[in-house]
Design an enzyme around this catalytic site. Structure first.
Site, mmCIF file in Angstrom:
data_model
loop_
_atom_site.group_PDB
_atom_site.id
_atom_site.type_symbol
_atom_site.label_atom_id
_atom_site.label_comp_id
_atom_site.label_asym_id
_atom_site.label_seq_id
_atom_site.Cartn_x
_atom_site.Cartn_y
_atom_site.Cartn_z
ATOM 1 N N CYS A 1 -4.752 5.996 11.991
ATOM 2 C CA CYS A 1 -3.558 6.170 12.726
ATOM 3 C C CYS A 1 -2.886 7.487 13.077
ATOM 4 O O CYS A 1 -2.683 7.148 14.561
ATOM 5 C CB CYS A 1 -3.315 4.395 13.435
ATOM 6 S SG CYS A 1 -1.463 4.520 12.254
ATOM 7 N N THR B 1 0.692 -1.184 -0.190
ATOM 8 C CA THR B 1 -0.016 0.322 -0.098
ATOM 9 C C THR B 1 0.970 1.393 0.107
ATOM 10 O O THR B 1 0.336 2.387 -0.585
ATOM 11 C CB THR B 1 -0.742 0.327 1.519
ATOM 12 O OG1 THR B 1 -0.014 -0.191 2.003
ATOM 13 C CG2 THR B 1 -1.739 -0.875 1.558
ATOM 14 N N ARG C 1 -6.781 -3.524 9.114
ATOM 15 C CA ARG C 1 -6.746 -5.022 8.784
ATOM 16 C C ARG C 1 -5.404 -5.137 9.166
ATOM 17 O O ARG C 1 -4.907 -4.287 7.443
ATOM 18 C CB ARG C 1 -6.892 -5.185 7.432
ATOM 19 C CG ARG C 1 -7.280 -7.016 6.839
ATOM 20 C CD ARG C 1 -8.751 -6.976 5.631
ATOM 21 N NE ARG C 1 -8.278 -8.758 5.149
ATOM 22 C CZ ARG C 1 -8.544 -8.584 4.311
ATOM 23 N NH1 ARG C 1 -9.467 -8.083 3.241
ATOM 24 N NH2 ARG C 1 -7.758 -10.123 3.588
ATOM 25 N N CYS D 1 -0.009 6.751 7.812
ATOM 26 C CA CYS D 1 -1.666 5.971 7.666
ATOM 27 C C CYS D 1 -2.705 7.665 7.865
ATOM 28 O O CYS D 1 -3.096 8.118 9.148
ATOM 29 C CB CYS D 1 -1.952 4.984 8.527
ATOM 30 S SG CYS D 1 -3.675 4.140 8.953
ATOM 31 N N ARG E 1 4.133 6.453 2.993
ATOM 32 C CA ARG E 1 3.073 7.689 3.149
ATOM 33 C C ARG E 1 2.226 6.861 4.854
ATOM 34 O O ARG E 1 1.953 5.611 4.932
ATOM 35 C CB ARG E 1 2.077 8.264 2.308
ATOM 36 C CG ARG E 1 2.289 8.509 0.706
ATOM 37 C CD ARG E 1 1.025 8.981 0.032
ATOM 38 N NE ARG E 1 0.196 7.673 -0.083
ATOM 39 C CZ ARG E 1 0.194 7.066 -0.956
ATOM 40 N NH1 ARG E 1 1.484 6.755 -1.544
ATOM 41 N NH2 ARG E 1 -0.810 5.700 -0.942
ATOM 42 N N CYS F 1 -2.021 0.075 14.833
ATOM 43 C CA CYS F 1 -3.414 0.410 14.318
ATOM 44 C C CYS F 1 -4.617 -0.165 13.762
ATOM 45 O O CYS F 1 -4.313 -1.070 13.985
ATOM 46 C CB CYS F 1 -2.547 0.477 12.387
ATOM 47 S SG CYS F 1 -3.708 2.123 11.700
#
Length: 364
Positions: free
Chosen positions: A71, A33, A44, A68, A66, A41
């Site tokens: 969180c 991702t 998933r 999240c 990058r 966090c």
């Protein structure tokens, strides 16, 4: 690194368990991702083979990941650590209290851990933060026309030399050397993201910076030389105007600024700053995109330098410039502030279009 991380299997187990003991000590980067997260966090969980672990958020950013949006790994540690939140609450309740290491130990804190967490997220230790808060009280007293000794006592400094030294670290000179009827006047402005210093003349705002910015002292000294030493404490109309506009900005009532600005920089730097001021709230640009926008696509590094030299934070929104890959990049006010400012402005964007005002500027 402050310490070596344990093997990845241990950290992956902590990630699956959402172990709060690793908050602020390790971060997970998800290769599939391009996002990095706290180990707590709620998103998933990725497969172990897609995870890489780093000790700091800065290392994750340098690796091209990058933050999240669930969180918020660049947000202040207070958002995830009740102990830190309690300390900040105690500081707000009694800003004049003279904190010591003994006070922190008595509350059950490990000094080295506390120092590391505060330095990472705020650029200063808790004791330095408390000292700055006390200094604000003295700053306000001087701005109201009080004597230096009154300011010292209001700031909770038992020693006059300690107060003078702390004030000089912020303003570049001892408080007694500041003229009363100065052309430029500095005032302290409190915001939800930390205290700021504003310096204005009778007609324009010359500086607006977070009080913990490392470059602040140098910028203040440069302005003092520009004004031939006529820099003091107090308020001019542009200072009162920017205070009110910041209040509206953080209250979600308006993202436009109309305070007239005096820009201290080269013609190229002023061109970059004008382009920054034209970026609508809720949007971002890359350095290369900004260079292309001003017709200088080959001047990416010069654009980055001009961005870093901006000394009127928020109004000239250098926080809206990010890496070409979408990653947050350096920000003098701290990456956690940069993320929070972008989040605030995304809320403006979701609420609908806002009229953008590019403040009137005067070259200086």
């Amino acid at each position: 690194m402050m310490f070596d991380l344990p093997p990845p299997d241990i950290l992956y187990a902590a990630l699956l368990a959402r172990d709060p003991g690793w908050d602020g000590r390790a971060y997970v980067c998800v290769r599939t991702t391009g996002i990095f997260c706290r180990l707590t966090c709620p998103a998933r969980k990725p497969l172990a083979k897609n995870c890489a672990f780093h000790a700091t958020a800065g290392h994750c950013i340098e690796a091209g990941y990058r933050p999240c949006k669930r969180c918020h790994p660049l947000a202040p540690e207070a958002g995830a650590d009740p102990a830190i939140a309690n300390l900040l609450t105690a500081l707000d309740a009694d800003p004049g209290y003279r904190w010591t290491e003994g006070d922190l130990v008595a509350r059950g804190h490990d000094l080295s851990t506390l120092r590391r967490v505060f330095k990472r997220h705020y650029g200063m230790t808790f004791l330095e933060m408390a000292r700055q808060r006390r200094l604000r009280e003295g700053f306000t007293t001087l701005g109201d026309g009080g004597k230096v000794i009154e300011a010292q006592l209001d700031a909770g400094f038992a020693s006059s030399s300690a107060f003078r030294a702390a004030f000089a670290r912020l303003m570049g000179c001892a408080p007694g050397r500041l003229p009363r009827d100065a052309l430029l006047r500095a005032e302290w402005i409190t915001t939800p993201l930390g205290d700021m210093i504003a310096i204005s003349s009778a007609s324009h705002l010359h500086l607006l910076e977070f009080a913990d910015r490392k470059a602040l002292k140098t910028e203040v000294q440069r302005l003092s030389r520009h004004a031939k030493g006529s820099l003091g404490i107090g308020s001019h109309p542009p200072g009162a105007q920017i205070r009110a506009e910041l209040q509206r900005y953080f209250a979600g009532q308006g993202a436009g600024f109309e305070t007239p600005l005096a820009l201290h920089g080269s013609a190229f730097a002023r061109l970059v700053w004008q382009a920054l001021a034209a970026i609508p709230p809720g949007e971002t640009r890359s350095y290369s995109g900004l260079a292309a926008q001003i017709g200088r696509p080959d001047a990416v590094r010069a654009v980055a330098r001009a961005n870093g030299a901006n000394q009127i934070a928020l109004v000239i929104p250098c926080h809206r410039v990010i890496g070409a890959d979408g990653a947050l990049t350096g920000y003098g006010g701290g990456l956690w502030r940069k993320q929070r400012l972008l989040e605030i402005e995304q809320a403006y964007q979701r609420a609908g279009p806002h009229p953008l005002t590019v403040p009137g500027v005067a070259p200086a």
